[in-house]
Write a protein that holds these residues in place. Structure first.
Motif, PDB file in Angstrom:
ATOM      1  N   ILE A  77      38.601  58.901  33.600  1.00  0.00           N
ATOM      2  CA  ILE A  77      40.009  58.489  33.960  1.00  0.00           C
ATOM      3  C   ILE A  77      39.947  56.907  34.232  1.00  0.00           C
ATOM      4  O   ILE A  77      40.802  56.125  33.477  1.00  0.00           O
ATOM      5  N   ARG A  78      38.919  56.481  34.886  1.00  0.00           N
ATOM      6  CA  ARG A  78      38.717  55.214  35.187  1.00  0.00           C
ATOM      7  C   ARG A  78      38.486  54.342  33.824  1.00  0.00           C
ATOM      8  O   ARG A  78      38.898  53.163  33.797  1.00  0.00           O
ATOM      9  N   ALA A  79      37.577  54.923  33.070  1.00  0.00           N
ATOM     10  CA  ALA A  79      37.008  54.215  31.797  1.00  0.00           C
ATOM     11  C   ALA A  79      38.223  54.330  30.607  1.00  0.00           C
ATOM     12  O   ALA A  79      37.739  53.845  29.493  1.00  0.00           O
ATOM     13  N   ASP A  80      39.324  55.187  31.024  1.00  0.00           N
ATOM     14  CA  ASP A  80      40.348  55.679  29.647  1.00  0.00           C
ATOM     15  C   ASP A  80      39.787  56.147  28.598  1.00  0.00           C
ATOM     16  O   ASP A  80      39.817  55.962  27.413  1.00  0.00           O
ATOM     17  N   THR A  81      39.104  57.228  28.748  1.00  0.00           N
ATOM     18  CA  THR A  81      38.362  58.150  27.836  1.00  0.00           C
ATOM     19  C   THR A  81      38.422  59.569  28.468  1.00  0.00           C
ATOM     20  O   THR A  81      39.561  59.846  29.203  1.00  0.00           O
ATOM     21  N   THR A  82      37.818  60.415  27.706  1.00  0.00           N
ATOM     22  CA  THR A  82      37.966  61.662  28.110  1.00  0.00           C
ATOM     23  C   THR A  82      36.501  62.330  28.923  1.00  0.00           C
ATOM     24  O   THR A  82      35.417  61.723  28.795  1.00  0.00           O
ATOM     25  N   GLN A  83      36.932  63.632  29.685  1.00  0.00           N
ATOM     26  CA  GLN A  83      35.653  64.167  30.503  1.00  0.00           C
ATOM     27  C   GLN A  83      34.563  64.562  29.049  1.00  0.00           C
ATOM     28  O   GLN A  83      33.519  64.428  29.545  1.00  0.00           O
ATOM     29  N   ARG A  84      35.069  65.024  28.156  1.00  0.00           N
ATOM     30  CA  ARG A  84      34.297  65.617  26.961  1.00  0.00           C
ATOM     31  C   ARG A  84      33.336  64.415  26.614  1.00  0.00           C
ATOM     32  O   ARG A  84      32.129  64.689  26.496  1.00  0.00           O
ATOM     33  N   TYR A  85      33.965  63.426  26.545  1.00  0.00           N
ATOM     34  CA  TYR A  85      33.207  62.176  25.828  1.00  0.00           C
ATOM     35  C   TYR A  85      32.131  61.670  26.802  1.00  0.00           C
ATOM     36  O   TYR A  85      30.960  61.623  26.544  1.00  0.00           O
ATOM     37  N   VAL A  86      32.292  61.845  28.363  1.00  0.00           N
ATOM     38  CA  VAL A  86      31.455  61.329  29.141  1.00  0.00           C
ATOM     39  C   VAL A  86      30.505  62.367  29.292  1.00  0.00           C
ATOM     40  O   VAL A  86      29.106  62.016  29.358  1.00  0.00           O
ATOM     41  N   SER A  87      30.940  63.538  29.227  1.00  0.00           N
ATOM     42  CA  SER A  87      29.881  64.615  29.201  1.00  0.00           C
ATOM     43  C   SER A  87      28.714  64.531  27.918  1.00  0.00           C
ATOM     44  O   SER A  87      27.605  64.763  28.227  1.00  0.00           O
ATOM     45  N   TYR A  88      29.340  64.341  26.841  1.00  0.00           N
ATOM     46  CA  TYR A  88      28.203  64.098  25.619  1.00  0.00           C
ATOM     47  C   TYR A  88      27.390  62.945  25.759  1.00  0.00           C
ATOM     48  O   TYR A  88      26.314  62.988  25.232  1.00  0.00           O
ATOM     49  N   LEU A  89      27.844  61.706  26.457  1.00  0.00           N
ATOM     50  CA  LEU A  89      27.241  60.496  26.794  1.00  0.00           C
ATOM     51  C   LEU A  89      26.067  60.985  27.873  1.00  0.00           C
ATOM     52  O   LEU A  89      24.836  60.622  27.353  1.00  0.00           O
ATOM     53  N   GLU A  90      26.057  61.762  28.723  1.00  0.00           N
ATOM     54  CA  GLU A  90      25.305  62.059  29.762  1.00  0.00           C
ATOM     55  C   GLU A  90      24.144  63.219  29.181  1.00  0.00           C
ATOM     56  O   GLU A  90      23.187  63.356  29.850  1.00  0.00           O
ATOM     57  N   GLN A  91      24.689  63.819  28.157  1.00  0.00           N
ATOM     58  CA  GLN A  91      23.728  64.776  27.412  1.00  0.00           C
ATOM     59  C   GLN A  91      22.823  63.986  26.455  1.00  0.00           C
ATOM     60  O   GLN A  91      21.904  64.743  25.809  1.00  0.00           O
ATOM     61  N   GLY A  92      23.200  62.642  26.026  1.00  0.00           N
ATOM     62  CA  GLY A  92      22.713  62.331  25.030  1.00  0.00           C
ATOM     63  C   GLY A  92      23.288  62.777  23.487  1.00  0.00           C
ATOM     64  O   GLY A  92      22.468  62.560  22.679  1.00  0.00           O
ATOM     65  N   ARG A  93      24.380  63.275  23.541  1.00  0.00           N
ATOM     66  CA  ARG A  93      24.876  63.810  22.529  1.00  0.00           C
ATOM     67  C   ARG A  93      25.637  62.829  21.425  1.00  0.00           C
ATOM     68  O   ARG A  93      25.905  62.965  20.647  1.00  0.00           O
ATOM     69  N   SER A  94      26.118  61.698  22.294  1.00  0.00           N
ATOM     70  CA  SER A  94      26.876  60.888  21.692  1.00  0.00           C
ATOM     71  C   SER A  94      26.198  59.346  22.178  1.00  0.00           C
ATOM     72  O   SER A  94      25.512  59.148  23.305  1.00  0.00           O
ATOM     73  N   ARG A  95      26.309  58.232  21.166  1.00  0.00           N
ATOM     74  CA  ARG A  95      25.766  56.979  21.374  1.00  0.00           C
ATOM     75  C   ARG A  95      26.908  55.968  21.778  1.00  0.00           C
ATOM     76  O   ARG A  95      27.883  56.107  20.618  1.00  0.00           O
TER      77      ARG A  95
END
Length: 263
Positions: free
Chosen positions: A30-48
């Motif tokens: 919410i703070r970064a104006d994105t989605t929880q799914r995207y944050v999750s992918y970033l923390e799993q290393g699934r997205s760059r």
């Protein structure tokens, strides 16, 4: 521009900072104006993430400029914020302006320190903090926290050392909780080892402990105000702090005025 970064380094750093800030993935999204799914992918290393995303996440996590540079490096990008060095020609106009602020605070003590609490500039009234301090604490670089709490330094003249000293170290511990740093933890532990046991009374406020200082001209009661450069884009400048002391009573104000008149 990108740099080499170990796979998963950014993901681990993002998880670490989110945990330090005690934010859920949804909170950060919410703070970064994105989605929880995207944050999750970033923390799993699934997205760059792209550079802009990293900076937006760093701002959302309220990281310092130095920490934002580190997060960029972890993601494989070059730092965004320069680090000029306190003696650099680039920062000389800022230092000149800060000297004017220090001079304007006379007859009350004021100083500027860097991110490691090393003295950068001080006005003439700050000389009272050097009185009767051991030479090994006064040789450059002067660390003002060590100068204040070391048994061979200012501490021998601080009348409320147990309470005021812990006010200083508790502020350092609070900073370390926001920006974990083993060096800061070790430094705080060193300073705490110098302090006698404190037995706070019912009127102890913790966050607002005046410095009670003995001088040849009489006892002083001083309160501290802190200032920083909020819109800095240089790491060194962002870490500078102006610490200004104000009299907590009329007697202190008069003593400081008399002292300044004799400088």
């Amino acid at each position: 521009m990108t740099t080499m970064a170990e796979p998963g380094h950014f993901a681990a750093e993002l998880r670490r900072w989110r945990g330090t800030r005690r934010l859920s993935q949804l909170d950060l999204a919410i703070r970064a104006d994105t989605t929880q799914r995207y944050v999750s992918y970033l923390e799993q290393g699934r997205s760059r993430p792209g550079r802009t995303v990293v900076l937006r996440l760093a701002e959302s996590l309220e990281l310092s400029l130095r920490e934002r540079n580190s997060l960029l490096l972890a993601a494989g990008f070059a730092p965004a914020f320069g680090e000029s060095g306190v003696e650099s020609a680039q920062l000389e106009p800022i230092r000149t302006a800060l000297r004017s602020v220090l001079a304007g605070h006379m007859p009350y003590p004021a100083l500027i320190v860097d991110g490691d609490a090393v003295l950068v500039e001080a006005n003439a009234a700050f000389e009272l903090f050097f009185e009767d301090c051991a030479p090994h604490l006064l040789g450059p670089p002067v660390n003002v926290r060590r100068l204040a709490l070391h048994p061979d330094g200012l501490a021998r003249r601080v009348l409320n050392l147990p309470e005021w000293g812990r006010h200083v170290t508790e502020n350092m511990r609070a900073r370390a909780r926001l920006s974990p740093d083993p060096k800061l933890d070790a430094f705080a532990a060193e300073l705490e080892s110098y302090l006698p046991e404190a037995t706070p009374g019912s009127d102890y406020l913790g966050f607002a402990v005046p410095l009670q200082l003995r001088t040849a001209d009489g006892d002083l009661r001083l309160i501290t105000t802190l200032m920083s450069v909020a819109t800095a884009t240089d790491v060194t400048l962002a870490e500078l702090r102006l610490e200004a002391f104000l009299p907590a009573d009329a007697e202190t104000a008069e003593i400081l005025r008399r002292r300044a008149a004799n400088l």
